[in-house]
Design a protein around this motif. Structure first.
Motif, mmCIF file in Angstrom:
data_model
loop_
_atom_site.group_PDB
_atom_site.id
_atom_site.type_symbol
_atom_site.label_atom_id
_atom_site.label_comp_id
_atom_site.label_asym_id
_atom_site.label_seq_id
_atom_site.Cartn_x
_atom_site.Cartn_y
_atom_site.Cartn_z
ATOM 1 N N TYR A 123 4.321 -6.440 0.981
ATOM 2 C CA TYR A 123 3.884 -4.962 0.703
ATOM 3 C C TYR A 123 3.631 -4.503 2.119
ATOM 4 O O TYR A 123 3.950 -3.067 2.227
ATOM 5 C CB TYR A 123 2.390 -5.268 -0.027
ATOM 6 N N ARG A 124 3.115 -4.917 3.113
ATOM 7 C CA ARG A 124 3.031 -4.492 4.557
ATOM 8 C C ARG A 124 4.263 -4.145 4.926
ATOM 9 O O ARG A 124 4.467 -2.861 5.368
ATOM 10 C CB ARG A 124 2.093 -5.380 5.348
ATOM 11 N N ASP A 125 5.276 -4.842 4.854
ATOM 12 C CA ASP A 125 6.552 -4.601 5.090
ATOM 13 C C ASP A 125 7.220 -3.258 4.570
ATOM 14 O O ASP A 125 7.859 -2.592 5.214
ATOM 15 C CB ASP A 125 7.410 -5.664 4.910
ATOM 16 N N ILE A 126 7.082 -3.182 3.376
ATOM 17 C CA ILE A 126 7.617 -1.830 2.788
ATOM 18 C C ILE A 126 6.849 -0.734 3.269
ATOM 19 O O ILE A 126 7.466 0.480 3.422
ATOM 20 C CB ILE A 126 7.270 -2.087 0.959
ATOM 21 N N LEU A 127 5.554 -0.701 3.168
ATOM 22 C CA LEU A 127 4.946 0.468 3.572
ATOM 23 C C LEU A 127 5.187 0.697 5.171
ATOM 24 O O LEU A 127 5.282 1.850 5.790
ATOM 25 C CB LEU A 127 3.421 -0.152 3.818
ATOM 26 N N ALA A 128 5.593 -0.250 6.109
ATOM 27 C CA ALA A 128 5.828 -0.117 7.371
ATOM 28 C C ALA A 128 7.050 0.538 7.510
ATOM 29 O O ALA A 128 7.529 1.672 8.362
ATOM 30 C CB ALA A 128 5.947 -1.305 8.182
ATOM 31 N N ALA A 129 8.190 0.122 6.611
ATOM 32 C CA ALA A 129 9.649 0.901 6.573
ATOM 33 C C ALA A 129 9.419 2.279 6.081
ATOM 34 O O ALA A 129 10.115 3.191 6.198
ATOM 35 C CB ALA A 129 10.222 -0.157 5.825
ATOM 36 N N GLN A 130 8.448 2.286 4.899
ATOM 37 C CA GLN A 130 8.356 3.690 4.198
ATOM 38 C C GLN A 130 6.872 4.245 4.334
ATOM 39 O O GLN A 130 6.131 4.024 3.089
ATOM 40 C CB GLN A 130 8.997 3.676 2.837
ATOM 41 N N PRO A 131 6.301 4.552 5.162
ATOM 42 C CA PRO A 131 4.952 5.071 5.308
ATOM 43 C C PRO A 131 4.606 6.146 4.482
ATOM 44 O O PRO A 131 3.233 6.220 4.053
ATOM 45 C CB PRO A 131 4.616 5.186 6.801
ATOM 46 N N ASP A 132 5.217 7.026 3.992
ATOM 47 C CA ASP A 132 4.866 7.932 2.983
ATOM 48 C C ASP A 132 4.901 7.532 1.728
ATOM 49 O O ASP A 132 4.563 8.327 0.628
ATOM 50 C CB ASP A 132 6.019 9.180 3.378
ATOM 51 N N LEU A 133 5.344 6.093 1.120
ATOM 52 C CA LEU A 133 5.402 5.780 -0.168
ATOM 53 C C LEU A 133 3.804 5.366 -0.608
ATOM 54 O O LEU A 133 3.103 4.936 -0.026
ATOM 55 C CB LEU A 133 6.063 4.328 0.031
ATOM 56 N N PRO A 134 3.384 5.972 -1.727
ATOM 57 C CA PRO A 134 2.365 5.763 -2.173
ATOM 58 C C PRO A 134 2.126 4.281 -2.340
ATOM 59 O O PRO A 134 2.982 3.341 -2.752
ATOM 60 C CB PRO A 134 2.318 6.312 -3.738
ATOM 61 N N PRO A 135 0.717 3.914 -2.009
ATOM 62 C CA PRO A 135 0.502 2.504 -2.227
ATOM 63 C C PRO A 135 0.816 1.724 -3.397
ATOM 64 O O PRO A 135 1.519 0.408 -3.220
ATOM 65 C CB PRO A 135 -1.039 2.354 -1.785
#
Length: 228
Positions: A123-135
């Motif tokens: 989850y952290r890796d995905i948000l780091a790569a796409q910070p604008d993605l809804p959690p």
């Protein structure tokens, strides 16, 4: 006849995999998704129903119903799900039974929490790569990486996290701690209390988790008149 069935098996595998990943689907949707003719899809669906791999369900209708009978949606049965990666269920159940007997329920819960720990890093890796993605969307993608075929759908209030597949469903039927640890982590990652509405482990077609909207704690103080 057996030769023909062998030739058609890969296509039926594609049909089953599509339903697994995207949820109950109409014949028309499957035909378009898999680039098949409607007649071919219906032939495969009829065979899969007879084989016990799928079942036809009446679609849910929201609001006023239009003219004509709505198309049925086809969903995987428990037998259909069994054909995907659950060959190690018996071994896992035996191991958890031994853990419960020797360490008690707390040991099983500790194992369940350890098991889903990797989800947080994904989850952290995905948000780091796409910070604008809804959690919630980032979480769905992390779950999909783990084999849960997850997606987020809008609900009347908030969102619903839908998991079309659960690789540990049979084990979780006897050891609900696996579901509890997963729900606990989802709440932790999204920063709010979520509620499980349905689980594959207990006979539902989809694991469904209600994600309430974020409620602002900011309150507007009432205006005061200043006397002169």
């Amino acid at each position: 006849m057996e030769f023909d069935q062998a030739l058609e098996a890969p296509t039926r595998e594609r049909v089953a995999r599509s339903i697994l990943e995207l949820g109950p689907s109409t014949a028309a949707a499957l035909a378009e998704r898999l680039d098949l003719t409607p007649a071919a899809v219906r032939r495969h669906l009829d065979h899969m129903i007879a084989d016990g791999a799928i079942e036809a369900r009446e679609p849910r209708v929201y609001g006023a119903r239009g003219r004509g009978r709505p198309a049925k949606a086809f969903a995987l049965t428990e037998t259909g799900r069994d054909r995907f990666d659950q060959q190690y269920d018996d071994l896992a159940v035996q191991a958890l039974r031994f853990l419960a007997e020797t360490g008690g329920d707390d040991a099983v819960m500790a194992f369940a929490r350890r098991r889903v720990a990797d989800l947080e890093q994904h989850y952290r890796d995905i948000l780091a790569a796409q910070p604008d993605l809804p959690p919630s969307e980032a979480l769905a993608r992390a779950l999909t990486q783990g084999g849960y075929a997850a997606s987020v759908r809008k609900a009347p209030v908030g969102d619903q996290l839908c998991q079309q597949h659960c690789p540990v469903a049979h084990v979780a039927h006897e050891f609900p701690q696996l579901c509890e640890a997963e729900t606990e982590l989802i709440s932790q990652l999204l920063g709010r209390h979520v509620q499980r509405l349905a689980t594959i482990a207990h006979g539902d077609g989809v694991c469904t988790t209600c994600i309430p909207p974020i409620i602002s704690t900011r309150q507007h103080a009432p205006s005061r008149e200043v006397s002169s």
